[in-house]
Each structure stands twice: as structure tokens, then as C-alpha cells.
Design an enzyme around this catalytic site. Sequence first.
Site, short mmCIF file in Angstrom:
data_model
loop_
_atom_site.label_atom_id
_atom_site.label_comp_id
_atom_site.label_asym_id
_atom_site.label_seq_id
_atom_site.Cartn_x
_atom_site.Cartn_y
_atom_site.Cartn_z
N LYS A 1 0.79 -1.24 0.00
CA LYS A 1 0.00 0.00 0.00
C LYS A 1 0.82 1.29 0.00
CE LYS A 1 -3.47 -0.79 -0.57
NZ LYS A 1 -3.95 -1.44 -1.83
N THR B 1 2.51 -0.92 -6.83
CA THR B 1 1.98 -1.31 -8.15
C THR B 1 2.29 -0.23 -9.18
OG1 THR B 1 0.17 -2.29 -6.91
CG2 THR B 1 -0.05 -2.29 -9.30
N1 LIG Z 1 -0.15 6.34 -10.11
C1 LIG Z 1 -0.86 5.74 -9.17
N2 LIG Z 1 -2.05 5.16 -9.46
C2 LIG Z 1 -2.76 4.57 -8.48
N3 LIG Z 1 -2.38 4.51 -7.19
C3 LIG Z 1 -1.23 5.07 -6.87
C4 LIG Z 1 -0.41 5.71 -7.82
N4 LIG Z 1 0.67 6.19 -7.19
C5 LIG Z 1 0.56 5.89 -5.92
N5 LIG Z 1 -0.58 5.21 -5.70
C6 LIG Z 1 -1.00 4.69 -4.41
O1 LIG Z 1 -0.72 3.31 -4.38
C7 LIG Z 1 -1.55 2.77 -3.38
C8 LIG Z 1 -1.62 1.28 -3.56
O2 LIG Z 1 -0.37 0.79 -3.17
P1 LIG Z 1 0.20 -0.57 -3.66
O3 LIG Z 1 0.18 -0.61 -5.13
O4 LIG Z 1 1.52 -0.72 -3.02
O5 LIG Z 1 -0.86 -1.59 -3.06
S1 LIG Z 1 -0.68 -3.18 -2.98
O6 LIG Z 1 0.09 -3.45 -1.81
O7 LIG Z 1 -0.05 -3.64 -4.20
O8 LIG Z 1 -2.06 -3.67 -2.84
C9 LIG Z 1 -2.86 3.46 -3.54
O9 LIG Z 1 -3.48 3.45 -2.29
P2 LIG Z 1 -5.03 3.78 -2.05
O10 LIG Z 1 -5.15 5.23 -2.45
O11 LIG Z 1 -5.29 3.54 -0.64
O12 LIG Z 1 -5.80 2.88 -2.96
C10 LIG Z 1 -2.48 4.82 -4.09
O13 LIG Z 1 -2.64 5.83 -3.15
#
Ligand SMILES: Nc1ncnc2c1ncn2[C@@H]1O[C@H](COP(=O)(O)OS(=O)(=O)O)[C@@H](OP(=O)(O)O)[C@H]1O
Length: 799
Positions: A519, A523
Site C-alpha cells: 500500500k 503497483t
Molecule cells: N499512479 C498511481 N495510481 C494509483 N495509485 C497510486 C499511484 N501512485 C501511488 N498510488 C498509491 O498506491 C496505493 C496502492 O499501493 P500498492 O500498489 O503498493 O498496493 S498493494 O500493496 O499492491 O495492494 C494506492 O493506495 P489507495 O489510495 O489507498 O488505494 C495509491 O494511493
Amino acid sequence: MLFVCQEILTIDFQTVFSCFRYKLEVVGKSLPILTNVDKGKYGVIVFENMDRYLTMDKWNRELLDKYCRQYQVGIIGFMSPREESLIGAQLRGFPLHIHTNFKLKDAELKADSPVLRITRGGDVLWGPLPGNDWTVFSPNHSTYEPLAMGSIQAPEDSPAYGGLSTNAITVIRDCGEFDGIQRILFGSGLDFWLHRLLFLDAMSFLSHGRLSTSLQRYIQVDIDDIFVGQKGTRLTPSDVDSIIETQNRIRTIVPGFRFNMGYSGKFFNHGTEEENKGDEYLLQHADEFTWFGHMWSHQQPHLYENISLLEADMLLNKKFAIEHGIPTDSGYSVSPHHSGVYPVHEALYEMWKKLWNIHVTSTEEYPHLRPARLRRGFIHRGIMVLPRQTCGLYTHTIFIDKYPGGRSTLDSSIKGGELFQTIVFNRINIFMTHMSNYGNDRLALYTFEAATKFLQCWTNLQFQSISALQLAEKYFRMYPEESEPVWGNPCDDQRHMKIWSQNKTCDQLPRFLVLGPQKTGTTALYTFLSMHPAIVSNYPSPETFEEIQFFNGKNYYKGLDWYMNFFPVPKNSTSKFLFEKSATYFDGELVPRRVHALLPKAKLVIIIISPAKRAYSWYQHVRSHGDPTALNHTFYQVLTAGDAQSKALRDLRFRCLSPGMYAHHLDRWLLYFPPQQISVIDGEQVRLDPVTSMSKLQHFLKIRPIFDYSLHLRYDARKGFFCQVVNGDHTKCLGRSKGRHYPTMDSQSAKYLQSFYMTHNIALEKLLKRLGYPIPLWLEEDLSDRPVNNQAVEMSNSL
Ligand SMILES: Nc1ncnc2c1ncn2[C@@H]1O[C@H](COP(=O)(O)OS(=O)(=O)O)[C@@H](OP(=O)(O)O)[C@H]1O
């Protein structure tokens, strides 16, 4: 625990210590902390150079002696060789005199000394003792008792020591009557094999049995390559008789002992007329021995082109065994040249299980052939792999006069040398020998009979042979921590490369890993990295999608092949950067050790955001995955779950909070990897300004060509995040599960988290500064209300 005061590592303690599990602290100039709360930390104190103890400053010496008296801890000291020859010099502060620089012969032990446990006294070891700088002792007080003696070589040359010429004391015990401390002093180091035994006994005695190893030793002798071998190197009927007779004699010392015959049926009756009679004769006496299938044509399993050919050959050997009355149910097998056992060739394990019901094998190769004392066992796919010892007999050691180094080399290995010590220091011994060692000069028969007799003469060890299956069960009961394999990199060891499958390549392993935690934007980072023309990610997994999740959890037990199959074989390995990201690696307890074993040179990327924000995002993530505990509890309830709450809720709290203890986890990675291989990235920068983040990351990874992300990433107002530019004008954003919409965190939870993470964040700030990173804005904010003078934080911050 053992505390060894060493100057330079001149004494090889490691080999001696290998027979029991211990914690050793090597100390330099100052004393370590001796107690832990009100318990003594050390069971025995060893001075590699006794002078260090004798000349210690008054304060430290008093402290150490007081500790020894209070906790009844004994001291072992070695007299170091010195240039000047001393005659009757008093040992500073003790009623004991020393004489130095002697050549000695004819060692003897005080057979009724209570110190002797493994070592057995009563005999004389005739002949010169190693070294010409022995110290011998003359006591002047009833506290001293001799433990070992020797005679001075050429006493006529040293008339001044006439009185010492026989029974000069070489190891002496101080019973503690003089100053309340028990000591055992050695007049020389551990080069002399008898001293190694006495040292083990001294540790056991002075630690009141705490630093002891069992007296039981298990021995199995495999004879690989039965029926394999050139004419003239094979067994005749009289060799077989000799094997049976010797085995019977060994059995009087090692109850249950039988040679364990590993056969390759294809070469049955391939010798001279007499040798063919030997083959038949061996089978007529099959029930005198235990048996295991080697490989039908002695081919190494990793060389089979496909699994069906391997299966067919294994079946031939089994058919041969059944037709010739050889038992096939031992559950044990050995692979020619260790091939396929480690590094693992899955086809071998599969066929062993399918056709032979194999549960046990052995190898010298795990984790590496050398040093032998570090060989270990592991369990893979239900097959217990035991470490194998070396006894100095190889296929070509057939004649005594051609033995490398001559008969004296073999004899010294048997009589106190390598083979003798191998058995003393390993509770379970599996030796590999070859059929050729039993023909002609029958070197193996001589070796094992002489070795067991010598062991019986000089030790109180109790020997036994049991079935391979019982042996393996015993081994993993003794060393349960070894059940778990640690996969190493086959390309780091020439020998491993040779016995690994020919069509495998280490180019199919990642050059860098994104570790997480979850999180934090992993990704997005993974997606951006995959856009790079020189970077290649893993294939997706049907279960865990873009994450392989190998180094943590159950997938690790699927083995290296399973992992490597997630990566393409790059056409040009030098210009392509394979990588994978699994966000749960970061906080996995075992992961750093495992990654280091396989990918010691890999670069590691860690991405962090405010741990409080991360925890909340994770909570929302598990809720959206339908986790019933998360759905039934508010965030605050999860954070504050205490002992009275259900296990499910407490586990959820742990998984929610633990990854955010960044400094704690980072420290664990730093135990295995140097900071230069680790990059800690600010996840907020990846979110708000990914072009800059990616540029820095490319420099860290030293990737060429540099990819201009400003042309390929664009902020998407609808998504609220940066997305990939596709087809000129469009953007492709991450799915709905990344960048979720949920209410902002309640203030109670925010306050709790601020407090919970305070000490962790302080530690992180310190660590980042030490590693030369700028402090992220979010960390400054999280620390903005840090307690004055770092006072204790009010709320609990442990898990
Ligand atoms: N470009 C882009 N697009 C979408 N999301 C983005 C991006 N950059 C950072 N984030 C933040 O990444 C959070 C998800 O983290 P992870 O990818 O590490 O999650 S996971 O552990 O793989 O489930 C996700 O957390 P949430 O906002 O809580 O959904 C985003 O805040």
C-alpha cells in the site's frame, strides 16, 4: 553462551564448536557485559592467550573473577608460544610454574580425571606430539591436578629439566581451591587432536554440562557404484568375504553396522571372470547388507534429456533389483556425483518419489562442499536430504602405496586426524565410498575398522547404525531448524553449476526486487518500471497476479525452478534487467536471509509513505477484499485490539501495523545487504512527481538507456494520479483497486497512529540520515509533535 577472548584467530575453534549449538562472543580489549538482568550470560570463558587474562587490568580482572565465582563459571586458557624459553617461571599470581618451548612425545591422560567425558584415558599415544613450543606445568599447590602428560623429547639435551623428563604436565586442572575459580590450562593450542577432545570435555565440565554434546554417534557407510568400474578394480568373491568379515568385526563396536550398497545394474557382470563371480557372490549374500538404487547406467540425473528417459532408466534398475533378489524398500537413494540433489533437479525428486518411494538421500553439496563443518540438511518435497561426510576415499584410491600423501596420510586421518574428528564432531555420519575402495588393497575396510577401533580406544563415544529413514528422522529432530531449505545461487559455485541442469541459467533470475511494503505505491512503481525498454518483469501468477511472493510464505518450498519459471530467458542477458515486486517481502522475517542466499548482488527497492496512511489504506484494502473481521470492525477497533479480543482481530492489527515499523524491518535487511544495494524511495514522490522518482531510480539501478518518463507519464485528473500515456493522447491508469475512494481517517485513529509510530518514526529519521537520504515531508509532519527530549511515548507502540 561462550565467551572467547581472542587476539588473532590462531586457534581453530570453529571446527571444535561445530558439534553443538552455541552462541559465541569474541571479545577484544574490553570486557563484554557479563550479566543479563540477574543471570550470568556466559557458561565458560576461554582465553586463546592466557597471558591476556594474567595481565588484565586490575578492575576488569576483579570483575571477571567475581563473575566466575558468583556464577560458578570456569576459565579455559591456552598458553601461547613465546620466544624466550622459560624455566620454572611462576604464572603471575598463581602457585604454578611453567617451562616453555619443549618438544614432547608419548601423550597420556589422567584416566580417572572427572573432566574426561568424551575422551577416554588409559592408553599411551606413542610418538612425537605436534609442535616444538609446548609449555609444561609444575604445580605448587593441591588445587592443581594433571589432566594430560607427555615426555620431553631428548631429555638428555635438557638436563636442567631432568625431573620433568617423564610425565611433564601438558594440560592442568585448577580445582578452584586456591581462589574459588576452576580453570583448565592447555600447554599448547588445538593443533594436537587430543587437545580438541579435551577442550570439548573442558567446556562440558566447566559449564556443568550445559555446553555438552551427546556421546551417541551414528555411522552409515555407503558403497556407491556397486557393479560400476573397470576390470581390475572390481570385487572378487574373496573381497566380498572380507567385507562381510570386517563388517562383523566393526559391528562389535558399532552395533547394527552393515555396509550400504548402491548399485547400477547395467554393469552387472562386466568384469573379469573372477570379478563376475564376485558380482554373483555379492548377490548371494545380499541379505548381509542394506541396499539402495544408485542409477541404472550411473548417468547423472541432470543429464537426462527428459523426465521419461530418467523414469525408464530408474525402472530398469528397479527391475534388475527385483530379478536379483535385492531389497528395494530402504526409502534411501544416492545420486551419482550428487547430481540433481542440490541444486535441486525437480525431475529427480519426482521420479525418486514415484518409482522408489524415496524419503531420504544425502549430499556433500548443501550448502557447499567446503567447509565441511558447515554442511547441513534440508527437506524438499518430503525427501529428507542429509549432509554427507568425506572420508578421504575416492574412486581412484585403490592402492595404499598410491594413496595421496602415502600411508602415513591415511593413518593420520584415521588416528586423530580428519576422519577421526569428523566422527567426533558430527553426531550423524554418512560416508560415501566406492566399490573400487573394497577391491585390491581394500582400503575402505582398513580405514573403517582402524577408525572405529581408534575411536573406541580414545573416546567414550557410543556408536550405532540404524536405517537411513530412522537416521533422517533423528537428524531433523536434532536440528529442526534445518528442515527449511535455503536456496542458494547455483552460479556462485562451480561444482553446483556442473551438477545443475544444463538448460537452466542464472540469467533467468532477477537483478533487482521491489520489496514493498504493501500500500505504498508498489503497483505504480512496478508498472512504471515495466514500461522501461530495458526492464523485464516477471510473468503474472494465476494466484497472486503480478506478485510472485516467493521468498515469503509457502511458495518458497516449491523450489528454485518454480521461481525461475516466472522469468523469461533473456536473449541478451547483459542489457536486460529482470525484476519482480512482491510487496510482502519487506516485512517478512525470513525474507532478507533467503533473498541474500539466492540473490546476494541484487539491488533492492523499498518504497515508503507515512506509516499511518499506509495502515489505513491497508485496512480499506482488506475490507474491499471482503475480510469479515475488517468489515465488522472500525479502523479504530482494529488498531486498539487487545488481548481480550479474538485472535482474528489481533492478527489483523498486527498485519495492519507491523509493516509500518520501517526502521525495524530496514535494519533486518541491512544485516544482509550493504546500504549501497538498497534504495529507499519516498512513495509520496512516486505519487506526485513520478518522473523525478523514476529518474533517480534509473540512476540507482544503473540502467541504460535512460528512459524519459516525462514523455510517458501524465497526470490524469479523473483518476487523480499519474497514468501511462498510450496511443499518443490517451492514458492508461491503474485499476480501481489502486487509488480507492474512502472516507478520510477519523481523528481518534489518526491520534493513535501518530503516537504508535512515534518511536518507529524517530528511529526511521535517524536511519535515513545515517544512510544519507533526505527526510520526506510526511515524516517531518508525523514527527512534528515529537515528545520533548524523546520522552517515553504515552500509548503502546509494540505489537
Ligand atoms: N499512479 C498511481 N495510481 C494509483 N495509485 C497510486 C499511484 N501512485 C501511488 N498510488 C498509491 O498506491 C496505493 C496502492 O499501493 P500498492 O500498489 O503498493 O498496493 S498493494 O500493496 O499492491 O495492494 C494506492 O493506495 P489507495 O489510495 O489507498 O488505494 C495509491 O494511493
